[in-house]
Write an enzyme that holds these catalytic residues in place. Structure first.
Site, PDB file in Angstrom:
ATOM      1  N   TYR A 236      19.849 -12.627 -22.338  1.00 59.02           N
ATOM      2  CA  TYR A 236      20.391 -13.925 -21.916  1.00 59.02           C
ATOM      3  C   TYR A 236      21.478 -13.716 -20.855  1.00 59.02           C
ATOM      4  CZ  TYR A 236      22.958 -18.360 -22.372  1.00 59.02           C
ATOM      5  OH  TYR A 236      23.596 -19.564 -22.128  1.00 59.02           O
TER       6      TYR A 236
ATOM      7  N   ILE B 185      29.001 -24.521 -26.348  1.00 57.22           N
ATOM      8  CA  ILE B 185      29.092 -25.976 -26.241  1.00 57.22           C
ATOM      9  C   ILE B 185      28.911 -26.612 -27.612  1.00 57.22           C
ATOM     10  CG2 ILE B 185      28.048 -28.053 -25.270  1.00 57.22           C
ATOM     11  CD1 ILE B 185      27.211 -26.333 -22.848  1.00 57.22           C
TER      12      ILE B 185
HETATM   13  C1  VAH Z   1      24.622 -19.225 -26.774  1.00 55.96           C
HETATM   14  N1  VAH Z   1      25.422 -21.545 -26.756  1.00 55.96           N
HETATM   15  O1  VAH Z   1      25.277 -19.071 -27.789  1.00 55.96           O
HETATM   16  C2  VAH Z   1      24.920 -20.459 -25.924  1.00 55.96           C
HETATM   17  C3  VAH Z   1      25.973 -20.152 -24.922  1.00 55.96           C
HETATM   18  C4  VAH Z   1      28.244 -19.283 -24.583  1.00 55.96           C
HETATM   19  C5  VAH Z   1      27.154 -19.421 -25.529  1.00 55.96           C
HETATM   20  O2  VAH Z   1      25.480 -19.472 -23.847  1.00 55.96           O
HETATM   21  O3  VAH Z   1      23.768 -18.461 -26.430  1.00 55.96           O
END
Ligand code: VAH
Length: 317
Positions: free
Chosen positions: A138, A168
């Site tokens: 990611y 978020i």
């Molecule tokens: C996640 N909610 O946990 C997302 C976000 C900063 C965290 O990128 O992957």
């Protein structure tokens, strides 16, 4: 006119409503790979596969789009279960958005994340410009996305802009498989059962932000004077930084009987410990006037009230 790609997700579902309130419902075209009745109720909605470049170009041409919000992403934890799919979807959707923005002269907003930083980035007050060696697929997608956004701006003049969002927190659409999901689930469980089993260790700090601040930040950045932007992809913004213990204590101030225990998810623990504890958002403040408006106390009141009212009067499906 505005196109939202991935409008059915955690950010997209609320950003669609927010943008329609500002720019008029007809001027915000919501799309997602799955049919979404709610999004089509008060404005244009189309099923769109963000991985199909021809379809994306066709929607942009047909609706005379001038601004694209590309919100398509497999989040951090779900990405670690299928890294190849995460790369294919996240980068595939972004490349299509960049190419369509280039060919149709659209501005493009794509979220980045605190997940773009890694264990070798400074952890406290992480700078805007610093080492970025994320250890999740990611995060790798997010850093790649930032560099692609800057590349398309410098090479082709595409108006690309981006924000590194903290975790978020919202009460309309649940997040899909993020490491920060605990900070959303905990509020729902506090109301539903009065107890929560947390997958992230009690002492791990992560930056978090409330959805109203997210929505306002997206518009403020996209409406900022481009001459003031020394950065574009992607801005640190900060509002809160807390641990599971801190948010649980805040809930207990309002629900004294609330209890939390732990069932640590090793994947989420490794991801959470690789991310910053707090971000330095000086550049966003100086270049486009970013200021947070929600803190943990005010958010907790708002989340609990919103969930209570929805639980009392369940929304129609
Ligand atoms: C996640 N909610 O946990 C997302 C976000 C900063 C965290 O990128 O992957």
């Amino acid at each position: 006119k505005i196109l939202i790609i991935g409008a059915g997700g955690q950010i997209g579902s609320e950003l669609t409503t927010y943008l329609r309130g500002i720019y008029g419902s007809r001027n915000v075209v919501a799309t997602d790979v799955r049919e979404c009745k709610a999004l089509g109720a008060d404005g244009p909605f189309e099923v769109l596969d963000a991985l199909n470049a021809t379809s994306v170009a066709s929607v942009v041409a047909r609706h005379e789009i001038d601004t694209i919000f590309n919100l398509v992403a497999l989040l951090s934890a779900v990405g670690e279960r299928n890294p190849q799919m995460a790369w294919h979807v996240n980068i595939g959707a972004l490349m299509n958005s960049l190419e369509v923005a280039r060919q149709h002269h659209c501005a493009l907003f794509t979220p980045s994340s605190i997940g773009a930083f890694g264990p070798s980035s400074p952890k406290v007050r992480t700078p805007q410009d610093t080492v970025m060696q994320p250890t999740t697929i990611y995060g790798i997608c997010k850093v790649t996305g930032e560099m692609l956004g800057n590349y398309y701006h410098h090479k082709y003049g595409v108006d690309t802009r981006s924000i590194r969002f903290p975790g978020i927190i919202s009460n309309v659409t649940l997040p899909g498989g993020g490491t920060t999901d605990y900070a959303v689930e905990i509020y729902y469980e506090a109301i539903r059962s009065g107890r929560y089993t947390c997958a992230v260790p009690h002492d791990v700090y992560m930056d978090m932000i409330y959805m109203p601040d997210v929505l306002r930040a997206c518009v403020e950045l996209m409406e900022a004077d481009p001459a003031r932007l020394r950065h574009r992809n992607s801005f640190n913004i900060a509002s809160m930084s807390f641990t599971p213990d801190i948010i649980a204590a805040e809930i207990r101030k309002r629900i004294p009987s609330f209890t939390m225990d732990f069932n640590i998810d090793p994947v989420k623990e490794e991801i959470a410990r690789s991310w910053p504890d707090s971000l330095d958002d000086t550049c966003a403040r100086e270049e486009w006037g970013w200021r947070p408006e929600w803190d943990l106390s005010r958010m907790t009141d708002d989340m609990l009230a919103a969930i209570r009212s929805r639980t009392a009067h369940p929304r129609h499906a």
